[in-house]
Scaffold this motif. Structure first.
Motif, PDB file in Angstrom:
ATOM      1  N   GLU A 694       0.704  -1.099  -0.058  1.00 39.48           N
ATOM      2  CA  GLU A 694       0.007   0.152   0.059  1.00 39.48           C
ATOM      3  C   GLU A 694       0.880   1.290   0.041  1.00 39.48           C
ATOM      4  OE1 GLU A 694      -0.391  -2.357   2.335  1.00 39.48           O
ATOM      5  OE2 GLU A 694      -2.003  -3.550   1.156  1.00 39.48           O
ATOM      6  N   GLY A 695       2.007   1.074   0.210  1.00 39.85           N
ATOM      7  CA  GLY A 695       3.097   2.151   0.580  1.00 39.85           C
ATOM      8  C   GLY A 695       2.775   3.160   1.539  1.00 39.85           C
ATOM      9  N   THR A 696       2.417   2.420   2.632  1.00 42.52           N
ATOM     10  CA  THR A 696       2.188   3.498   3.867  1.00 42.52           C
ATOM     11  C   THR A 696       2.913   2.785   5.024  1.00 42.52           C
ATOM     12  OG1 THR A 696       0.002   1.724   4.421  1.00 42.52           O
ATOM     13  CG2 THR A 696      -0.175   3.694   3.135  1.00 42.52           C
ATOM     14  N   ARG A 697       2.773   3.465   5.987  1.00 42.50           N
ATOM     15  CA  ARG A 697       3.390   3.305   7.568  1.00 42.50           C
ATOM     16  C   ARG A 697       2.254   3.036   8.340  1.00 42.50           C
ATOM     17  NH1 ARG A 697       7.516   7.369   9.538  1.00 42.50           N
ATOM     18  NH2 ARG A 697       5.779   8.493   9.179  1.00 42.50           N
ATOM     19  N   ASP A 698       2.456   2.192   9.305  1.00 44.69           N
ATOM     20  CA  ASP A 698       1.295   2.139  10.306  1.00 44.69           C
ATOM     21  C   ASP A 698       1.262   3.110  11.323  1.00 44.69           C
ATOM     22  OD1 ASP A 698       0.519  -0.343   9.681  1.00 44.69           O
ATOM     23  OD2 ASP A 698       1.661  -1.514  11.308  1.00 44.69           O
ATOM     24  N   ASP A 699       0.114   3.880  11.696  1.00 46.40           N
ATOM     25  CA  ASP A 699      -0.164   5.080  12.429  1.00 46.40           C
ATOM     26  C   ASP A 699       0.233   5.027  13.878  1.00 46.40           C
ATOM     27  OD1 ASP A 699      -1.124   6.650  10.396  1.00 46.40           O
ATOM     28  OD2 ASP A 699      -3.027   6.312  10.674  1.00 46.40           O
ATOM     29  N   GLU A 700       0.610   3.550  14.454  1.00 44.14           N
ATOM     30  CA  GLU A 700       0.600   3.268  15.919  1.00 44.14           C
ATOM     31  C   GLU A 700       1.862   2.617  15.818  1.00 44.14           C
ATOM     32  OE1 GLU A 700      -2.275   2.615  18.240  1.00 44.14           O
ATOM     33  OE2 GLU A 700      -3.737   4.082  17.401  1.00 44.14           O
ATOM     34  N   VAL A 701       2.804   3.128  17.165  1.00 47.93           N
ATOM     35  CA  VAL A 701       4.003   2.341  17.099  1.00 47.93           C
ATOM     36  C   VAL A 701       3.853   0.885  17.820  1.00 47.93           C
ATOM     37  CG1 VAL A 701       6.046   2.335  18.493  1.00 47.93           C
ATOM     38  CG2 VAL A 701       5.028   4.739  17.925  1.00 47.93           C
TER      39      VAL A 701
END
Length: 809
Positions: A694-701
């Protein structure tokens, strides 16, 4: 392009604690989870760089830019305040109740000043926006609740419940109510003036003087103001202008006001981060005590505390000077415009008032002309040119240090001479390599950029303050490019070799086949404090290495690259990461340069036409030449690395400095193995957070690494536990990585962890003082680039150099 990090990491680089569930939208710098966290970090950050007891007169003339003759006229005015209203004001029950009467006092004083000067009230451009600390101004995912701000009248919210933007806030006011202050105590006055006031009051047994009739408290400042003009304090002694009881008051009041300075500073950070702001002026009002404060990336300057019930003329002076500030004098970037000065079909004239600050950054323009005219004190103009990409005299100053032992003084009216040593050092390091560096085609070089989005904003104050914009570049035909670029504005230390010089040096000495792994720069410009005409230059501050960090403002524009999580596939990710690992070593082995600030936002991706990618190692403004790595930098002024990706040795050194409170010790050495360790942590981080499809990074650590984002001791402990823990426990953690990273966890992360664990075992069992043959830079050869690549079973490129030579270190 990146930057940033907290006080435990040295002043000027605050690190904000973060907990599970926090957002990671800009993971290089973790947003504070509360205003209190921000204040705690800022107090430690600002402390060494605060200069106090500047006279109100000098603050108004040099910081706010008011004409000295006008200042003297205002201070000589017999301005008064209604004593009944003052008495009612100090007896109010809460802090919020102070706001309305304070505004009434301000309006009355400004009416008296404009009348006394014989000028139109139309000169007063400002209006108060009173939030009473109950309304949030939101920015970058967090909200702050300032007590009161000033805005240009034309930019006030149009509805009663409207909230302004930090981009348009002119000045910030922070209130505090001293409940123990029962009434307006009398200032020290000549006997005849004292009798005049005493005749106006009946003195009660409690609560101070009570009004007998409607009268106004006489201002005691009708004495000559020539003393005020010469009373700037440069040695930290009590300023002769002050009559405030605060000077000899209880420690609790001093502590309270110091706390308010840091709280005010958190709002200043928002003002500076929201736009391209160079400085901000604010005011602390503790019932009737007032402290004017100035903040920028170098320093904090505070005027002498005064009481406006004793000295209403001082408050009138400050308010009038604040009103007369144009946007440039208020610290707004004169290069940031709502429209172009030379309109084109792509950017036509639209009737926007360019005298007002830019409200919406998206769509606005940075216009850096070949010769900018910067207005100086006294009305003179200074020509400022665009730096060539091979700027061999980056950071040039006008003179050498005048004082012994590192003291740099800015005599009133004199020139500031703060970066001569850094210029000489830089020229020594760069040599002819920079002079023969790559230059862009002048026809393709442009100093005009339209903002498409904001990629990165700073969350600190006295620091690099890195801001990155995604922009389009104006072409010679007047149109804006279809291609995107990254425009970076930052405030690096003037003593460092510039990022542009490092990049050019590497392009000069490294094989051409490696150049795609460096950012392609198309624009560069540097300003010194003197170029910027920073207001504190004329204050006569006594500066030394303990209370001052010499910085420059640098603008760089480069090709816009994708983020590492936008690689598109696991194979592309692995290739980009490997490219950066190998180039990092190439820069070290052949170029003699260590990057020293590797993070997920500095490893970029260059897509290729065939769908493959190349890794680009970005953001070299913390880089140093290997020969100069053991510089004598105080640990308290030092930070290399972004905390979540910082090597454990460096974290431990910082934590130890914090525990012992010793900022006089030298910074720890930064070895190549520390950069390799950062690359290892980036790999782990990616495995837990990246969604490559998706070309994204998770919003939460992810909870497995949330400790990396916390304060320094927790960060170090979490990493140590991972490196030294039982293999079975670590493997259970690695089973939780993203599905597409399972292979990476098994083939790369697990063996690299064993390598770092072995290196730590050697290091922990060695005593550098007793074992003269021990090599701490490689843990006695256990941790090198070769052993790093052997662990992941990848044969490194040698870029055409003989293998035994290239891998010999």
């Amino acid at each position: 392009m990146s930057g940033a990090s907290q006080r435990t990491h040295g002043p000027g680089t605050p690190y904000k604690e973060k907990t599970a569930g926090s957002k990671v939208g800009r993971m290089e710098y973790v947003p504070p989870k509360s205003a209190k966290d921000a204040q705690n970090g800022l107090a430690f950050e600002v402390g060494p760089y605060q200069h106090d007891n500047i006279s109100v007169y000098n603050f108004a003339t040099h910081i706010l830019g008011l004409d000295p003759e006008i200042c003297q006229k205002i201070l000589a005015m017999p301005l008064t305040l209604d004593p009944m209203k003052v008495s009612q004001y100090v007896r109010l029950a809460s802090e919020n109740q102070l706001h309305a009467p304070f505004q009434e006092f301000a309006e009355a004083l400004l009416d008296d000043v404009t009348s006394g000067l014989g000028v139109s009230a139309d000169l007063l451009t400002d209006a108060f926006w009173d939030a009473k600390g109950n309304k949030e101004i939101k920015h970058d995912g967090r909200g702050r609740k300032p007590d009161m701000v000033t805005l240009w009248k034309a930019q006030l919210p149009t509805t009663a419940n409207g909230v302004p933007k930090w981009t348009t806030v002119k000045h910030v006011l922070e209130f505090k109510h001293n409940h123990k202050q029962r009434g307006p105590s009398l200032p020290t006055l000549p006997a005849k003036d004292r009798k005049h006031i005493l005749d106006t009051f009946n003195t009660g047994s409690r609560g101070g003087p009570k009004p007998k009739e409607k009268a106004r408290l006489v201002n005691s400042e009708t004495k000559a103001v020539s003393a005020a003009a010469s009373s700037s304090n440069t040695n930290g002694k009590r300023n002769q202008e002050s009559n405030s009881s605060f000077e000899n008051g209880p420690e609790s009041k001093r502590t309270r006001l110091e706390t308010k300075k840091t709280q005010l500073g958190t709002y200043v950070i928002e003002c500076m981060a929201a736009t391209s702001r160079r400085w901000v002026v604010g005011m602390i009002v503790d019932t009737t005590f007032v402290i004017p404060c100035y903040y920028d990336r170098f320093t904090v300057v505070c005027a002498t505390t005064f009481r406006f019930d004793h000295s209403p003329a001082k408050l009138a002076l400050l308010l009038y000077a604040m009103n007369l500030c144009d946007k440039e004098r208020a610290g707004f970037d004169p290069h940031l415009l709502p429209r172009l000065s030379d309109p084109t079909p792509d950017a036509p004239e639209d009737g926007v008032d360019v005298s007002l600050p830019v409200s919406n950054m998206i769509g606005s323009y940075f216009e850096f002309l070949p010769a900018d005219e910067i207005k100086g004190d006294g009305g003179e103009n200074r020509s400022e040119g665009t730096k060539e990409i091979d700027e061999s005299k980056d950071g040039e100053s006008t003179g050498a240090d005048e004082e012994a032992k590192g003291i740099r003084s800015t005599p009133g009216g004199g020139e500031y001479k703060g970066v001569e040593e850094s210029k000489n050092r830089q020229e020594e390091l760069e040599g002819t390599a920079i002079e023969n560096g790559e230059q862009p085609n002048k026809d393709q070089e442009s100093g005009c950029f339209q903002i498409v989005s904001v990629v990165r904003k700073p969350d600190d104050l006295i620091s690099r303050g890195t801001t990155v914009f995604k922009v389009r570049r104006r072409l010679p035909n007047g149109k804006f490019s279809d291609d995107f670029y990254a425009l970076k504005l930052s405030w690096p230390l003037g003593s460092r070799v510039s990022e542009i010089a490092i990049i050019q040096h590497l392009k000069n000495v490294l094989p051409a086949s490696s150049h795609d792994h460096l950012p392609h720069l198309i624009f560069s410009k540097t300003w010194t404090a003197e170029d910027l005409k920073l207001p504190w230059l004329k204050l006569g501050l006594s500066l030394n290495d303990e209370n001052h960090q010499e910085r420059v403002l640098r603008g760089l524009a480069a090709k816009y690259y994708r983020k590492l999580w936008e690689a598109g596939s696991i194979d592309n990710f692995k290739q980009a990461w490997l490219d950066c690992v190998e180039f990092c070593y190439l820069a070290y082995r052949i170029g003699g340069v260590m990057h020293r600030d590797l993070s997920e936002n500095n490893l970029m991706v260059l897509p290729l036409p065939d769908g493959k990618v190349k890794g680009v190692l970005n953001d070299w403004d913390m880089a140093k030449f290997v020969q100069d790595q053991l510089d004598c930098v105080l640990a308290g002024h030092h930070r290399t690395g972004t905390p979540p990706f910082m090597a454990l040795d460096l974290l431990n050194a910082i934590a130890e400095m914090g525990i012992h409170g010793d900022e006089t010790r030298l910074a720890p050495p930064h070895w190549l193995r520390h950069d390799l360790e950062s690359l290892f942590y980036i790999l782990i981080w990616a495995a837990f957070h990246y969604n490559l499809g998706e070309g994204t990074r998770d919003d939460e650590v992810n909870p497995a690494v949330v400790g990396w984002t916390m304060e320094v001791t927790t960060n170090a402990w979490t990493k140590m536990t991972f490196l030294d823990g039982r293999t079975s426990a670590v493997n259970s953690i690695l089973k939780k990585v993203k599905p597409e990273f399972k292979g990476v966890a098994e083939a790369w992360i697990a063996p690299l962890r064993e390598l770092f664990k072995a290196a730590r075992l050697v290091s922990n069992n060695k005593d550098e003082d007793e074992d003269e043959d021990y090599d701490p830079s490689t843990c006695d050869g256990v941790l090198t680039f070769k052993t790093f690549m052997d662990a992941i079973k990848v044969v490194p490129r040698t870029w055409g150099y003989p293998e035994d030579f290239y891998l010999g270190l």
